[in-house]
Design an enzyme around this catalytic site. Structure first.
Site, short mmCIF file in Angstrom:
data_model
loop_
_atom_site.label_atom_id
_atom_site.label_comp_id
_atom_site.label_asym_id
_atom_site.label_seq_id
_atom_site.Cartn_x
_atom_site.Cartn_y
_atom_site.Cartn_z
N TYR A 64 32.50 47.86 42.97
CA TYR A 64 31.79 46.71 42.65
C TYR A 64 30.25 46.93 42.91
O TYR A 64 30.06 47.14 43.99
CB TYR A 64 32.36 45.40 43.29
CG TYR A 64 33.57 45.03 42.77
CD1 TYR A 64 34.03 45.64 41.63
CD2 TYR A 64 34.38 43.94 43.12
CE1 TYR A 64 35.25 45.24 41.08
CE2 TYR A 64 35.46 43.46 42.90
CZ TYR A 64 36.10 44.09 41.86
OH TYR A 64 37.25 43.66 41.26
N SER A 233 39.74 37.76 36.46
CA SER A 233 39.29 36.85 35.14
C SER A 233 40.06 35.57 34.30
O SER A 233 40.28 35.66 33.39
CB SER A 233 39.25 38.10 33.76
OG SER A 233 38.51 37.53 32.75
N PRO A 234 40.59 35.02 35.24
CA PRO A 234 41.40 33.65 34.82
C PRO A 234 40.48 32.85 34.03
O PRO A 234 41.18 31.87 33.21
CB PRO A 234 41.66 33.01 36.15
CG PRO A 234 40.69 33.18 37.00
CD PRO A 234 40.30 34.75 36.74
N LEU A 235 39.15 32.71 34.16
CA LEU A 235 38.48 31.98 33.10
C LEU A 235 37.90 32.37 31.83
O LEU A 235 37.35 32.01 31.15
CB LEU A 235 36.90 31.44 34.07
CG LEU A 235 37.47 30.55 35.21
CD1 LEU A 235 35.99 30.39 36.22
CD2 LEU A 235 37.74 29.29 34.86
N ALA A 236 38.51 33.80 31.82
CA ALA A 236 38.27 34.57 30.35
C ALA A 236 36.74 34.59 30.23
O ALA A 236 36.21 34.19 28.95
CB ALA A 236 38.67 33.97 29.46
#
Length: 326
Positions: A64, A233-236
């Protein structure tokens, strides 16, 4: 503590919760520039917002921002040493950028795992990681070699627990047979915009099931073995919670309207609706929030207490699918 034989809770690693802060956005840039006071201030604001809503697990990876995300977080720990006692640190390794030695590639050789973990510890300025995940499956990975690397890091007190990321059931089972301690987590992309993890099961034995991804049994294997599922990336990228994106399809735009309607109905933020949908699944998924914006982090707070009805869960699922179930 006998870390070698201690199995964490089958649903949550002790001390963690349903939300994780992903630290990919911290640090300088993807070219690995110098970390400035501005970067440190941004990371500190995100950290404090996360702690305000009860987040204790912070997710890193050696790649990262070319290591500067860990370096930046390490500076926060250096300035506030007591913070380390209140949080859990997770990092990942196994992805290598192109360099003089070769192209962009995966590397789960034993030597690289050990070297990467030790480099993460130096950047973070800590003595141990609570969890180390293998970032991507390496076609050349050898379970026994990985097991030896894990044993070496554990015996030296440098890593407490190990897990994987982006691996399916067969790969985890193959790896686990060589290990002397259980894998504790698997981080996968799961969201209203990434539904194959649901569709592979719900459309089994139907022509709609065209996915080539080998999801079958992965969620069930993780639940059976006490492997914590983490969703990246759960909130897309905010497609359903207010972000204006030219990439949003008509189906996604319609789902975003439904999310906003439910947010008003439940008197919570759109972010909390999107995450509550994911957390409603019986697999006990943890959501890795990738934002560094304090307001957006705080907007996720209600997701851990909001219980969507079964009907509302299916409304969101069917809207995001864009077609009826078989």
């Amino acid at each position: 503590m006998n870390m070698q034989n201690t199995l964490p809770s089958p649903s949550l690693l002790p001390g963690s919760g349903r939300l994780i802060l992903g630290c990919m956005g911290m640090g300088s840039d993807w070219q690995g520039g110098a970390v400035t006071e501005s970067h440190i201030a941004q990371a500190h604001a995100a950290l404090e917002a996360a702690r305000e809503i009860g987040i204790t697990l912070f997710d890193h990876a050696d790649i990262y921002k070319r290591g500067t995300a860990e370096q930046c977080f390490g500076e926060l720990l250096r300035r506030q040493p007591s913070l380390r006692d209140d949080i859990l640190l997770q990092s990942k390794c196994g992805i290598r950028f192109a360099d003089d030695a070769g192209p962009a590639r995966y590397d789960l050789s034993g030597a690289y795992i050990v070297a990467a973990a030790e480099a993460s510890l130096r950047r973070l300025g800590v003595e141990h990681l609570d969890i180390l995940l293998l970032h991507r499956p390496d076609p050349l990975m050898e379970p026994q070699e990985i097991a030896e690397a894990f044993s070496r890091l554990r015996s030296a007190g440098k890593v407490r627990f190990f897990g994987v990321s982006n691996m399916q059931a067969g790969q985890m089972r193959w790896l686990q047979q060589a290990l002397d301690a259980p894998l504790v987590a698997n981080q996968l992309e799961m969201s209203l915009a990434k539904l194959d993890w649901l569709d592979h099961d719900s459309t089994f034995n139907d022509p709609q099931n065209t996915s080539a991804l080998p999801w079958a049994g992965t969620l069930q294997y993780c639940q059976q073995q006490g492997i914590q599922l983490q969703a990246w990336s759960p909130l897309a990228q905010g497609i359903f919670s207010g972000a204006k994106s030219d990439r949003a399809s008509p189906t996604q735009q319609a789902t975003a309207k439904l999310v906003l309607s439910m947010a008003e109905q439940y008197a919570v933020s759109a972010e909390s609706i999107v995450l509550a949908w994911l957390l409603r699944h019986p697999a006990g998924i943890q959501a890795v929030i990738g934002s560094t914006r304090p307001d957006r982090i705080r907007a996720c707070a209600a997701a851990t207490t909001l219980q969507l009805s079964r009907d509302d869960w299916y409304r969101l699922y069917l809207s995001a699918r864009g077609q009826a179930l078989p």
